[in-house]
Enzyme design. Structure first.
Site, PDB file in Angstrom:
ATOM      1  N   HIS A  77       6.549   8.019 -26.868  1.00  0.00           N
ATOM      2  CA  HIS A  77       5.513   8.906 -26.326  1.00  0.00           C
ATOM      3  C   HIS A  77       5.654  10.349 -26.830  1.00  0.00           C
ATOM      4  CE1 HIS A  77       2.681  10.792 -23.678  1.00  0.00           C
ATOM      5  NE2 HIS A  77       3.634  11.530 -23.140  1.00  0.00           N
ATOM      6  N   ARG A 136       0.812  -1.232   0.000  1.00  0.00           N
ATOM      7  CA  ARG A 136       0.000   0.000   0.000  1.00  0.00           C
ATOM      8  C   ARG A 136       0.842   1.276   0.000  1.00  0.00           C
ATOM      9  NH1 ARG A 136      -3.557  -2.927   3.549  1.00  0.00           N
ATOM     10  NH2 ARG A 136      -5.169  -3.831   2.230  1.00  0.00           N
ATOM     11  N   ASN A 166      -1.304  18.521 -20.631  1.00  0.00           N
ATOM     12  CA  ASN A 166      -1.839  17.514 -21.562  1.00  0.00           C
ATOM     13  C   ASN A 166      -1.943  18.042 -22.990  1.00  0.00           C
ATOM     14  OD1 ASN A 166      -2.105  15.653 -19.505  1.00  0.00           O
ATOM     15  ND2 ASN A 166      -4.168  16.334 -18.978  1.00  0.00           N
ATOM     16  N   ARG A 213      -2.933  21.927 -14.054  1.00  0.00           N
ATOM     17  CA  ARG A 213      -2.092  20.790 -14.499  1.00  0.00           C
ATOM     18  C   ARG A 213      -2.568  20.236 -15.841  1.00  0.00           C
ATOM     19  NH1 ARG A 213       0.565  15.920 -10.874  1.00  0.00           N
ATOM     20  NH2 ARG A 213       1.713  14.996 -12.613  1.00  0.00           N
ATOM     21  N   LYS A 251       7.254  22.640 -14.557  1.00  0.00           N
ATOM     22  CA  LYS A 251       6.424  21.504 -14.126  1.00  0.00           C
ATOM     23  C   LYS A 251       6.241  21.520 -12.608  1.00  0.00           C
ATOM     24  CE  LYS A 251       4.790  17.064 -14.516  1.00  0.00           C
ATOM     25  NZ  LYS A 251       4.721  15.844 -15.270  1.00  0.00           N
ATOM     26  N   LYS A 281       2.618  11.279 -11.112  1.00  0.00           N
ATOM     27  CA  LYS A 281       1.700  10.444 -11.903  1.00  0.00           C
ATOM     28  C   LYS A 281       2.407   9.129 -12.199  1.00  0.00           C
ATOM     29  CE  LYS A 281      -1.309  13.549 -14.485  1.00  0.00           C
ATOM     30  NZ  LYS A 281      -1.645  14.046 -15.840  1.00  0.00           N
ATOM     31  N   HIS A 313      -2.278  10.346 -27.212  1.00  0.00           N
ATOM     32  CA  HIS A 313      -2.601   9.074 -26.538  1.00  0.00           C
ATOM     33  C   HIS A 313      -3.403   8.169 -27.461  1.00  0.00           C
ATOM     34  CE1 HIS A 313      -2.065  10.469 -22.061  1.00  0.00           C
ATOM     35  NE2 HIS A 313      -0.920  10.293 -22.694  1.00  0.00           N
ATOM     36  N   HIS A 373      -1.903  15.701 -25.969  1.00  0.00           N
ATOM     37  CA  HIS A 373      -2.040  14.337 -25.447  1.00  0.00           C
ATOM     38  C   HIS A 373      -3.366  13.669 -25.820  1.00  0.00           C
ATOM     39  CE1 HIS A 373       1.614  15.321 -23.390  1.00  0.00           C
ATOM     40  NE2 HIS A 373       1.657  14.175 -22.747  1.00  0.00           N
ATOM     41  N   GLU A 430      -4.626  17.503 -10.833  1.00  0.00           N
ATOM     42  CA  GLU A 430      -5.130  17.894 -12.151  1.00  0.00           C
ATOM     43  C   GLU A 430      -6.593  18.344 -12.103  1.00  0.00           C
ATOM     44  OE1 GLU A 430      -3.360  15.715 -15.510  1.00  0.00           O
ATOM     45  OE2 GLU A 430      -5.376  15.644 -16.311  1.00  0.00           O
ATOM     46  N   GLU A 468       8.398  17.159 -25.979  1.00  0.00           N
ATOM     47  CA  GLU A 468       7.832  17.550 -24.675  1.00  0.00           C
ATOM     48  C   GLU A 468       8.412  18.897 -24.229  1.00  0.00           C
ATOM     49  OE1 GLU A 468       5.432  16.270 -22.780  1.00  0.00           O
ATOM     50  OE2 GLU A 468       5.285  14.130 -23.210  1.00  0.00           O
TER      51      GLU A 468
HETATM   52  N1  GLY Z   1       2.726  14.489 -17.930  1.00  0.00           N
HETATM   53  C1  GLY Z   1       1.633  15.313 -17.530  1.00  0.00           C
HETATM   54  C2  GLY Z   1       1.523  15.462 -16.038  1.00  0.00           C
HETATM   55  O1  GLY Z   1       2.385  15.006 -15.313  1.00  0.00           O
HETATM   56  O2  GLY Z   1       0.585  16.032 -15.573  1.00  0.00           O
END
Ligand code: GLY
Length: 378
Positions: free
Chosen positions: A272, A128, A252, A248, A234, A150, A259, A255, A244, A192
Site C-alpha cells: 500500500h 453488530r 488521502n 481528514r 493523525k 477506518k 488506490h 491515494h 472525513e 506514509e
Molecule cells: N488512512 C487515511 C485515514 O485514516 O483517513
C-alpha cells in the site's frame, strides 16, 4: 511511553507508544472495562514472532479479570492485500462464533495494515460491534492505519470500497517491533511518513531529508522521534473530523492514484505505501501542471520519495483504465475526480474536477519515468 489521545464523537481512546509497549500489553488492556473473553486475530508469521511475548503479558495480567483469554487458539489469517476481502471477514466472524465470543468479547488485532483493517471490520460487524484493541506491527499500521477507526476490505472494483468506521478501544505501538520488519515493508511505511511531512509538517519533511540514511538503518532515536509525531498528527486530524467531512481528506494525499494502481494490479504488485509513494509523485506533478505547486517543491518531494528506496515499476495501462479505476474511488464525487494536491511542502488542499486529459498526461509521464528509473537501477 507517549500517551496520545483521540477524541471523536463516537469514542475516546488512547494510543500508547513506546519501547516495550508489547510486553506491557496485558496490563494496559487490563485497565479497560473487563471483557468476557479476549480473542487474538493475527497472521501466522506475526503471531509466531509476537504471540509468545503477548501471551506471557496477558496471562500475568488478565487472569481473573476476564473469563478467558482465548489465546491458545488465536484466529490466524493470511495478510496480503489480496486477502483483504469479505470472505476473510466471514471466516473470522465464523471462527469467533465457534470460539464462543459474545458481545462483551474483546478482539486484539496483532499485525500490519491488512490485519488491522480486516480484524477492525470483523469487530465492527460481529454481533453488530464488539471492542477491538490494535497492536500494529508494521510502520504503515503504526503511523496510520491502526488510528482513526477506518476498517474495511477491497473489492475487485476498488480499494477499501466496503467497510465501517469503528474506533478501537486502545492502540499499542511498540517501535521495537519494526526491527525485524522486512526492508520492503519498512520502506513502504516510510512513504506514509513522508505523506505527513508533505501534507502538514515541514519540520518532519526537513528531518526526513536530512536523516534518511539513519532512518533506513532504523536508527532508534530517529524512529522514536518520527513515530509519535506522525501518530499525534493523525490523532489531531481524526479528532477534528472523524468521518472525513473535511480535514481528514488531507490524509488521502497520493491515494487517488495509489488506490487505482493497487486495484489495476489486483492488489498483488504493490504494498500500500509503495502505491502511495507513486501516488504522491503523480500528485506533485499534477499540482505543478495545475500551477498550484512550484517545480522546486515538487522536485524535493520526488527526491525524498526516491530516497526512501526503489519503488516497483508501474505497468502500462491505457488512460481509459486508469480513469475508470479512479472514478470508482471513494473520493470521486458525482463522477468528478477529486485529488488532494500539495500547494507547498507542509500544505495540501482538495481539488475537484481536474481535467482528465491532464491526469492522463501526468500518468503517462510518471509511468514512463518509473520504467526509466527501473532500467537505471538494473
Ligand atoms: N488512512 C487515511 C485515514 O485514516 O483517513
Amino acid at each position: 511511553m507517549n500517551t496520545i489521545s483521540v477524541e471523536t464523537p463516537s469514542a475516546s481512546y488512547t494510543i500508547e507508544c513506546g519501547r516495550g509497549a508489547i510486553s506491557r500489553a496485558g496490563s494496559l488492556v487490563a485497565s479497560l472495562a473487563p471483557a468476557s473473553g479476549i480473542y487474538f486475530l493475527s497472521s501466522p508469521p506475526v503471531w509466531k514472532h509476537c504471540g509468545p511475548l503477548l501471551l506471557r503479558s496477558f496471562r500475568g495480567n488478565i487472569a481473573g479479570k476476564s473469563k478467558r483469554v482465548a489465546a491458545a487458539n488465536p484466529v490466524l489469517f493470511r495478510d496480503g492485500e489480496q486477502f483483504k476481502t469479505m470472505r476473510t471477514v466471514e471466516t473470522l466472524c465464523r471462527a469467533l462464533v465457534r470460539a464462543g465470543a459474545d458481545r462483551q468479547a474483546l478482539l486484539v488485532a496483532v499485525g500490519g495494515g491488512v490485519v488491522g483493517d480486516v480484524a477492525g471490520f470483523a469487530a465492527a460487524s460481529y454481533l453488530r460491534g464488539v471492542r477491538v484493541v490494535h497492536i500494529p506491527t508494521t510502520l504503515v499500521a503504526q503511523v496510520d492505519s491502526s488510528i482513526g477507526g477506518k476498517t474495511g476490505v477491497n473489492l475487485p472494483e476498488g480499494k477499501n470500497l466496503a467497510g465501517a468506521f469503528h474506533q478501537p478501544a486502545l492502540v499499542l505501538v511498540d517501535p521495537d517491533l519494526l526491527r525485524s520488519l522486512p526492508d520492503r515493508q519498512f520502506r513502504s511505511g516510510l512513504y506514509e511518513v513522508i505523506k505527513y511531512g508533505v501534507l502538514g509538517d515541514r519540520g518532519l519533511f526537513d528531518f526526513l531529508e536530512n536523516r534518511m540514511t539513519q532512518i533506513l538503518a532504523r536508527d532508534r532515536a530517529s524512529l522514536n522521534w518520527i513515530i509519535p509525531r506522525c501518530i499525534s498528527a493523525k490523532a489531531a486530524i481524526v479528532s477534528g473530523d472523524e468521518r472525513e467531512a473535511g480535514a481528514r481528506e488531507s490524509l488521502n494525499l497520493g491515494h487517488t492514484f495509489g488506490h487505482a494502481l493497487e486495484s489495476l494490479t489486483r492488489y498483488r504488485r504493490f504494498l500500500h505505501g509503495e502505491a502511495v509513494g507513486w501516488g504522491m509523485v503523480a500528485a506533485a506533478r499534477l499540482a505543478v501542471e495545475a500551477t498550484r505547486l512550484s517545480s522546486a517543491d515538487a522536485r524535493r518531494i520526488e527526491r525524498l520519495i526516491y530516497a526512501a528506496g526503489p519503488l516497483p515499476a508501474i505497468p502500462a495501462f491505457p488512460a481509459s483504465r486508469w480513469l475508470a479505476a479512479m472514478r470508482s474511488d471513494k473520493k470521486t464525487r458525482a463522477g468528478r475526480l477529486r485529488f488532494i494536491l500539495p500547494r507547498k511542502i507542509g500544505e495540501v488542499s482538495a481539488v475537484d474536477g481536474v481535467s482528465e486529459k491532464l491526469v492522463g498526461r501526468v500518468i503517462g509521464n510518471v509511468t514512463r519515468d518509473a520504467a526509466r528509473r527501473r532500467e537505471g537501477q538494473r
